[in-house]
Write an enzyme that holds these catalytic residues in place. Structure first.
Site, PDB file in Angstrom:
ATOM      1  N   LYS A  13       0.835  -1.217   0.000  1.00  0.00           N
ATOM      2  CA  LYS A  13       0.000   0.000   0.000  1.00  0.00           C
ATOM      3  C   LYS A  13       0.867   1.262   0.000  1.00  0.00           C
ATOM      4  O   LYS A  13       0.611   2.200  -0.739  1.00  0.00           O
ATOM      5  CB  LYS A  13      -0.930   0.042   1.240  1.00  0.00           C
ATOM      6  CG  LYS A  13      -1.894  -1.110   1.347  1.00  0.00           C
ATOM      7  CD  LYS A  13      -2.833  -0.960   2.534  1.00  0.00           C
ATOM      8  CE  LYS A  13      -2.170  -1.003   3.895  1.00  0.00           C
ATOM      9  NZ  LYS A  13      -1.517  -2.281   4.239  1.00  0.00           N
ATOM     10  N   ARG A  88      -9.393   0.613   9.057  1.00  0.00           N
ATOM     11  CA  ARG A  88      -8.903  -0.738   9.344  1.00  0.00           C
ATOM     12  C   ARG A  88      -9.973  -1.592  10.016  1.00  0.00           C
ATOM     13  O   ARG A  88      -9.731  -2.775  10.269  1.00  0.00           O
ATOM     14  CB  ARG A  88      -7.751  -0.616  10.340  1.00  0.00           C
ATOM     15  CG  ARG A  88      -6.338  -0.624   9.780  1.00  0.00           C
ATOM     16  CD  ARG A  88      -5.478  -1.447   9.657  1.00  0.00           C
ATOM     17  NE  ARG A  88      -4.170  -1.739   9.964  1.00  0.00           N
ATOM     18  CZ  ARG A  88      -3.065  -1.104   9.646  1.00  0.00           C
ATOM     19  NH1 ARG A  88      -3.080   0.052   9.081  1.00  0.00           N
ATOM     20  NH2 ARG A  88      -1.910  -1.649   9.922  1.00  0.00           N
ATOM     21  N   ARG A 127      11.685  -6.770   5.690  1.00  0.00           N
ATOM     22  CA  ARG A 127      11.531  -5.327   5.509  1.00  0.00           C
ATOM     23  C   ARG A 127      12.339  -4.570   6.561  1.00  0.00           C
ATOM     24  O   ARG A 127      12.431  -4.997   7.701  1.00  0.00           O
ATOM     25  CB  ARG A 127      10.043  -4.964   5.650  1.00  0.00           C
ATOM     26  CG  ARG A 127       9.755  -3.502   5.442  1.00  0.00           C
ATOM     27  CD  ARG A 127       8.347  -3.291   4.965  1.00  0.00           C
ATOM     28  NE  ARG A 127       7.393  -3.165   6.059  1.00  0.00           N
ATOM     29  CZ  ARG A 127       6.106  -2.837   5.854  1.00  0.00           C
ATOM     30  NH1 ARG A 127       5.633  -2.639   4.644  1.00  0.00           N
ATOM     31  NH2 ARG A 127       5.295  -2.750   6.880  1.00  0.00           N
ATOM     32  N   ARG A 162      11.398  -2.860  12.347  1.00  0.00           N
ATOM     33  CA  ARG A 162      10.364  -2.307  13.238  1.00  0.00           C
ATOM     34  C   ARG A 162      10.083  -3.285  14.380  1.00  0.00           C
ATOM     35  O   ARG A 162      10.155  -4.493  14.201  1.00  0.00           O
ATOM     36  CB  ARG A 162       9.071  -2.072  12.453  1.00  0.00           C
ATOM     37  CG  ARG A 162       9.066  -0.771  11.701  1.00  0.00           C
ATOM     38  CD  ARG A 162       7.938  -0.633  10.716  1.00  0.00           C
ATOM     39  NE  ARG A 162       6.620  -1.071  11.158  1.00  0.00           N
ATOM     40  CZ  ARG A 162       5.528  -0.988  10.407  1.00  0.00           C
ATOM     41  NH1 ARG A 162       5.591  -0.474   9.185  1.00  0.00           N
ATOM     42  NH2 ARG A 162       4.373  -1.399  10.848  1.00  0.00           N
ATOM     43  N   ARG A 173      -0.273  -9.563  13.502  1.00  0.00           N
ATOM     44  CA  ARG A 173      -0.830  -8.480  12.657  1.00  0.00           C
ATOM     45  C   ARG A 173      -1.639  -9.067  11.500  1.00  0.00           C
ATOM     46  O   ARG A 173      -2.679  -8.528  11.125  1.00  0.00           O
ATOM     47  CB  ARG A 173       0.294  -7.588  12.110  1.00  0.00           C
ATOM     48  CG  ARG A 173       0.810  -6.604  13.155  1.00  0.00           C
ATOM     49  CD  ARG A 173       2.107  -5.978  12.735  1.00  0.00           C
ATOM     50  NE  ARG A 173       2.009  -5.097  11.603  1.00  0.00           N
ATOM     51  CZ  ARG A 173       3.028  -4.805  10.784  1.00  0.00           C
ATOM     52  NH1 ARG A 173       4.207  -5.357  10.961  1.00  0.00           N
ATOM     53  NH2 ARG A 173       2.860  -3.972   9.793  1.00  0.00           N
TER      54      ARG A 173
HETATM   55  P1  AMP Z   1       1.001   0.061   9.467  1.00  0.00           P
HETATM   56  O1  AMP Z   1       2.260   0.835   9.299  1.00  0.00           O
HETATM   57  O2  AMP Z   1      -0.127   0.577   8.597  1.00  0.00           O
HETATM   58  O3  AMP Z   1       1.197  -1.435   9.304  1.00  0.00           O
HETATM   59  O4  AMP Z   1       0.504   0.310  10.970  1.00  0.00           O
HETATM   60  C1  AMP Z   1       1.320  -0.048  12.068  1.00  0.00           C
HETATM   61  C2  AMP Z   1       0.468  -0.168  13.315  1.00  0.00           C
HETATM   62  O5  AMP Z   1      -0.163   1.083  13.582  1.00  0.00           O
HETATM   63  C3  AMP Z   1      -0.678  -1.166  13.227  1.00  0.00           C
HETATM   64  O6  AMP Z   1      -0.256  -2.498  13.499  1.00  0.00           O
HETATM   65  C4  AMP Z   1      -1.608  -0.617  14.302  1.00  0.00           C
HETATM   66  O7  AMP Z   1      -1.129  -0.913  15.605  1.00  0.00           O
HETATM   67  C5  AMP Z   1      -1.475   0.886  14.110  1.00  0.00           C
HETATM   68  N1  AMP Z   1      -2.455   1.404  13.128  1.00  0.00           N
HETATM   69  C6  AMP Z   1      -2.183   2.006  11.931  1.00  0.00           C
HETATM   70  N2  AMP Z   1      -3.310   2.380  11.312  1.00  0.00           N
HETATM   71  C7  AMP Z   1      -4.329   2.023  12.133  1.00  0.00           C
HETATM   72  C8  AMP Z   1      -5.748   2.129  12.051  1.00  0.00           C
HETATM   73  N3  AMP Z   1      -6.361   2.691  10.981  1.00  0.00           N
HETATM   74  N4  AMP Z   1      -6.477   1.655  13.086  1.00  0.00           N
HETATM   75  C9  AMP Z   1      -5.902   1.100  14.175  1.00  0.00           C
HETATM   76  N5  AMP Z   1      -4.570   0.951  14.306  1.00  0.00           N
HETATM   77  C10 AMP Z   1      -3.783   1.407  13.302  1.00  0.00           C
END
Ligand code: AMP
Length: 215
Positions: A13, A88, A127, A162, A173
């Site tokens: 994404k 999400r 990654r 990370r 996740r």
């Molecule tokens: P990402 O970088 O998009 O994979 O997001 C990393 C982490 O941020 C996720 O595993 C969640 O803990 C939190 N996160 C990001 N976006 C959201 C969202 N829209 N709703 C809830 N948690 C989020």
């Protein structure tokens, strides 16, 4: 363009969003990047979000909606936006619909990037991310390493794994994604907005989006 990018963590994404921003000046809005920035800066938001993120859990919908309500009203969103990692959950999608109606914004499309789980798992384990909150450039130890090991090509900051990209957190996740986020495809299909693109090449995903938008 005003687009939501759906897809599991590691589906591409962020990469696709960055490529699309170059086409027409739309901005990428990544809730993950915003939250990581807040954690690093030690803000109240960051302190609240940190534990959830480290475990690979979603942060509460109320925190996310507060961020997005402000962010979508910033002037750079007028040209268009690519939502990366938001919504999400179904409640976030429902609240987003209300927010967009209030702001008089109409989405062009919701793109579901569909990538096999084994490819995703491998991508996330390999990654690496620039730890500078303002950069957060993405690398991959196998397919796209930085020129100098452990150092970001773009800003010179350390490139790290990370905290939520250990095998255990990744598996969690992906389960969270299947339970809470995957149902959004059906939600947006009912709204007549969904376009699913299957494939591991970001170039092909971008050209599929351009074609679907008639560009
Ligand atoms: P990402 O970088 O998009 O994979 O997001 C990393 C982490 O941020 C996720 O595993 C969640 O803990 C939190 N996160 C990001 N976006 C959201 C969202 N829209 N709703 C809830 N948690 C989020």
């Amino acid at each position: 363009m005003k687009i939501i990018l759906l897809g599991a963590p590691g589906a591409g994404k962020g990469t696709v969003a960055k490529m699309l921003t170059k086409l027409d000046g739309s901005v990428q809005i990544s809730t993950g990047d915003i939250l990581r920035g807040a954690v690093q800066a030690g803000t109240e938001l960051g302190k609240e979000a940190d534990g959830y993120m480290k475990r690979g859990d979603l942060v509460p919908d109320s925190l996310i909606m507060g961020i997005m309500e402000k962010r979508l009203q910033e002037s750079d969103c007028q040209q268009g936006f690519l939502l990366d990692g938001f919504p999400r959950t179904i409640p976030q999608a429902e609240e987003l619909n209300q927010l967009l109606a209030k702001l008089g914004i109409k989405l062009d499309m919701v793109v579901n990037i569909d990538v096999p789980r084994d490819v995703i798992f491998d991508r996330l384990c390999t990654r690496r991310t620039c730890e500078n909150a303002k950069c957060q450039a993405i690398y991959n130890v196998k397919s796209n390493p930085p020129q100098q090991e452990g150092i970001c090509d773009k800003c010179g900051s350390p490139v790290v794994q990370r905290a939520d990209e250990t095998q255990e957190a990744i598996a969690h996740r992906l389960d969270t994604y299947n339970q809470k986020t995957a149902p959004l495809a059906g939600f947006y299909e009912k709204e007549g907005l969904l376009k699913t693109i299957t494939g591991t090449s970001s170039d092909l995903v971008v050209s599929g989006i351009q074609k679907a938008l008639g560009k």
